[in-house]
Structures are given as C-alpha cells and as structure tokens.
Design a protein around this motif. Sequence first.
Motif, short mmCIF file in Angstrom:
data_model
loop_
_atom_site.label_atom_id
_atom_site.label_comp_id
_atom_site.label_asym_id
_atom_site.label_seq_id
_atom_site.Cartn_x
_atom_site.Cartn_y
_atom_site.Cartn_z
N GLY A 5 -1.88 12.14 -8.43
CA GLY A 5 -2.91 10.85 -7.92
C GLY A 5 -2.95 10.16 -9.65
O GLY A 5 -4.74 10.03 -9.57
N SER A 7 -2.25 -1.16 5.67
CA SER A 7 -1.36 -0.21 6.11
C SER A 7 -0.66 0.68 8.01
O SER A 7 -1.29 -0.47 8.77
N LYS A 40 -2.09 -4.82 -1.19
CA LYS A 40 -2.57 -3.82 -1.38
C LYS A 40 -2.08 -2.65 -0.13
O LYS A 40 -2.00 -3.21 1.07
N TRP A 64 -0.94 0.91 2.41
CA TRP A 64 -1.29 2.63 2.56
C TRP A 64 -0.17 2.87 3.89
O TRP A 64 -0.04 2.19 5.08
N ARG A 86 -8.16 9.37 7.11
CA ARG A 86 -8.88 9.10 5.60
C ARG A 86 -9.62 8.41 5.90
O ARG A 86 -10.06 7.60 5.20
N ASP A 121 -12.22 7.77 2.69
CA ASP A 121 -11.66 7.02 1.99
C ASP A 121 -11.97 5.71 2.20
O ASP A 121 -11.28 4.14 1.24
N SER A 154 -0.81 3.19 -1.88
CA SER A 154 -0.85 4.80 -1.52
C SER A 154 -0.16 5.31 -0.12
O SER A 154 -0.30 5.02 0.92
N GLU A 194 1.11 8.56 1.82
CA GLU A 194 0.45 10.13 1.59
C GLU A 194 1.92 10.34 1.95
O GLU A 194 2.98 10.42 2.86
N TRP A 253 -2.27 12.71 -0.76
CA TRP A 253 -1.49 11.41 -0.81
C TRP A 253 -2.10 11.03 -2.41
O TRP A 253 -2.04 11.68 -3.98
N ASP A 276 -1.00 7.75 -5.32
CA ASP A 276 -1.41 6.38 -5.75
C ASP A 276 0.37 5.73 -6.42
O ASP A 276 0.95 6.42 -7.33
N GLN A 277 1.23 4.56 -6.67
CA GLN A 277 1.67 3.97 -6.74
C GLN A 277 1.77 2.89 -7.30
O GLN A 277 0.42 1.80 -6.69
#
Length: 609
Positions: A12, A281, A306, A308, A321, A324, A351, A353, A359, A361-362
Amino acid sequence: MVSGILAVLLSGTVAPAAAASPGSEPVYDYAKAVRETVWVDIGRDGDGDGRSDRVAADIVRPSEATSRVPVIMDASPYYSCCGRGNESELKSYDSAGKPVKFPLFYDNYFVPRGYAVVLVDLAGTNRSAGCADVGGASDVDSARKVVDWLNGRATGYSAKTGGSAVTASWSTGNVGMIGKSYDGTIANGVAATGVAGLKTIVPISAISSWYDYYRSDGATFGFNPAGLAQTVEARNSGQNCSAQNQVLTQGATANGDYGPLWADRDYVRRAGTVRASVLLSHGVNDLNVKTIHFGQWWAGLNVEKKIWLSQTGHVDPFDYRRADWVDLLHRWFDHYLLGIGNGVQNGPQASVERQPDQWADQSAYPAAGAVATTLRPGVSGTLGTSPASGTASFTDNPGLGEDTWVTDPGSAALTYSTGSLASDLQVSGTTSLTVTATPSTSSARLSALLVDLGPATIRNFAGSGEGIKTGTSETCWGSSTSGDDACYRVATADAKKVSYTILSRGWADLANYASLSQERPLTPGTAYTMTFRLASTDHIVPRGHALALIIGGTDGSFIRGPAQPGRVTLDLARTSASVPLLGIPPAATTHPAPAVGEHVPSADRADLR
C-alpha cells in the motif's frame, strides 16, 4: 510468504500527499434544518392520467446558511417498498406529510457541513406520480429534472397536484448524485445525459446497461424488468401502470436479443457525454449487478475518476470500510461541490481489496502494464500462449453449475490450466473469449470461467451477508434527531477458506454468433464462431497457483438452458481467450495444477437493492 506482485500491492505504499486545504466543518444545527418536499414536473405522463407527472424531492438543508448550498442527491425507487442500506431504512413523515426520516447517513453527516441532501422518489414510487420504467427515460428524467430545478431550469410545486410554484433559491446548482444498485444506476443514467449542474456521481454496485443486468450476449438470466417495476410501484396506489408494464414485457423479448428497449437503457453508449467526475465502487464478487457493468462504464468515461473494488458481493463500502469511505466521500464532495482544493482527485486511481480487509492502491485500473494476452486451450488440457490444434467436446447439462464445473465437471465442461505458476499473474480488466463451436442440436449455450486454482482466504460472498457479518454495536456518523439517528450497526468481514476462486464469468447464446440484435437458427453439425465477454475483475493469481479457463454449455447457476441441450465440439485452433494480464504467462505446460476439493455453492441474486 507473500511474493511478487502481491507483496508490492499489499504494501500500500504511496507518495506523500501535498498539504490539502481544510474541509467543510459541522457548523450548522441539524435539528434546526429545513425539511420540506417539492414536487418537480418531469414533463411526462407515464400513468396516462392526463397530467404531467411530478416527482417528490424530499429536502433537508441547513436553516442558518447565509449563502447558497450544494446538493447531494440519492434518487431511488426503494424509499417505501424495500428500504435503503444494510438496515433497510425507509422514509418517514409526520402527520402533515413533512419528511422526518431520511434513510442513510448522508443527511446526518453532510447537512451540518453546509450541504443540502435531496432524496428523490422515482416516478411511480412512494409519493411520486407516474410509473417506473426500469432505467428508461421516465426514471432518468425523475432525477435529471430535479437537477434542472436546482439550477432554475424546471418547475417545482408545493403539492403533488395543484399547489404553487417553488424555486430552489437556496441552491448553488452544484449537484452530486450517489447511490447503491438501482440508485447508482440512475446516477449513471443522469450523468450520461450530460446535464449541466451535475458535478460528480458516486455509483455503488450500479448498472451501466440494463441489457447486461437481464441478459448476457444472447443468454438470459430468467428474470425481467416488468417484475421489478411492479415491485417498486406496489405501495403507490391510485396509479394505473399496466400500459407501461406491458411495454416492458413486450420490449424485453424472451430470447436474449438486444433490441430498442435495451438500447434506450444502455448508458455505456453515451458514456462519452458524461461531464461529471466519477467515484465508483463495486464488489468483484457481485453476482447481482455483475462486474461487467463497472468495467464497460469505466472504460467509456473520459473524466476524472477513481474506483474501489472490494471482495464483497452486492455491498456498500459503508459496510466494509466505513471510516475510510466516509472520509473519502467528505473530501470528494468538498472538492467537486464546494470547490475546495484538497487534492482528492490526485494520487492512486484504484484501491483493490486483495484479502479480507487488506487493501492495495494502484496507480490505474486496469493495472498499469496489463496487456491483453491471447491464451489458447490445448488438447491435453493446457492453457498458454502457444498455438493449439485438435478438437474437444462437452455435453450440455443445464442441471449443473459453476462450482461443479470446477470440482467435478465430468463431461459437462472442459478445463484448461496453466499449471503451477512460477510467478504472480495479475488479471486486471475485461476478458473476452472467442470460440468456434459445432453444436449437435439447433440450440446451444456457452459459458466460461476464469479460475484461480489454489487455496485462499476470501470474503464469503455467497453467504447471506455477501461477505459481511452485521453485529449489534453501532458507530455514529453525524448528528441525530429523535426521528432520524446517525448510528448504524458495525459490519465485519465474513471470511472463508477456499481451495479455488472463480474470478470471472461469462455466458452467451451461440444463436447470436452473428448479431447480438438478432439470433439465427443453428444447423446441427455446422461450426460457428462467436466472441463473448467475461466479467471485469482485478485479481492476482499467486505463484504456485494455476490460472484455469473452463468452458461449457449452460451454467445452471445463472442462465437458462437451450430448448435442445446437446453436445458441443470446440475447434481448439480457433478458440482463445484475450485476458488482460500483468506478468508472464506460460507458453504451455504439462505441470499439474493444484488440486481442488471444496464445493462452494454460489447463488444468483435477482434482488437489485
């Protein structure tokens, strides 16, 4: 020991962020907030009563604000029939019809911070006139026209019929739409209109094309939009929606053809017109709103965005989560609706899982460096980049499903494996499968799986909580009143040990080999070539595991079987998968794949909440 790609991602590690501007603070008294309903004219007469339909927009906003405020909107058909969130909250009203309970935490948290929250009843639901049309123009306009009203371009009234005109003089016109499932789907649909004033959307487990909710490359899942319309309309008496429901029934043809009804509800076609930023998400194990929805929507967007991706099924990030997620939403809305320069748009785009509550991050989704790689099945059961030849056959058995295909397929499915991998291999993006298949009967289905063969601990997405367990303790997010508290039960990961993980699925009707819009009769003994998609994902197959491709006929876990199930023969030289990979796949191997044993049943979920 964690190795390779997985070790890097689970670390991460991200670059230090620049100092951000302070965010909005809870300076307004939630108990004193203005609570009101405005009925917005959407310019349609869906229920055929001779009057233009008005939709109910329930509003809560800070009464002490001396300047205009932005809006967070959740437009839903579920405020009276089914409820919102993990605790299935419904709207409530006092004896005079004034809104009291606003489901979810958005009002409790954001109104004290200088936002208005507007919860819209889609046409035909709760207190709105009209009829539901399951993602069509009426559904979308139910929310789009409220955005217009908030920007002074549509007319709102003080009553469902009659009443006086009401303006949104308190609104800046900046709107952010949010919602899970059907609600997030409407956010996608409104964004696809390019409506001015919609600054951002937060679609959670949302549909991007209604065809792909009810059908898959010609195959059918066995349920239809008219049933959903009748469910959400059920508690709205006094309206006759039989004509609209008939339109849905006729338009959703019994076969899997893509026709005008589906085209009207295909937001991916208009993704290029989206001007709002997107915070998306989705659960990579969502078997309700399947993951092809986020993959194709994401690929079509050309805006700041972005994402998730959790290991859950159809679950809101507030329930896996929480802290966050609330922090991210706060900064996201502050930036896009209040114009605060907090840098939330910068940094890693994705992000993911990797293990329950772990988790990574990319920098991008799909992962930077992932390449569409052609993998070919071999006659000896291998899967690699080397050319293949020969044929292989399976016998369609609609009574069997995907887990049996992995553990004990018999003659119902064909398994091709890379064998034990020497290094991690990441699948990141959307896979497609091209087959050349010869059916023994005049109808045939095709299904395919990508499987990680090897032991893992995952979220139990096939369980009742779809990867979470809801406890009895609560945490509170914002201010409460006697009629609307800000406290919600805490959910924890429901983890399970498995011997394999199905990471992507796809289904098709071979009769649609030439056109998704019109199936064609199949001639037994004739070869047909067809390409169809497998669901989008992001998954790392660790060193020592194997990546397998399983191909069969009717996956009875999901799709309806053909009229005449028969034997299907694949031409392996003209059968291949295009898989987005980061890492080096084997050319071909005869090394054994890890053994699988545990049978883990999964179930399709047709509940869109």
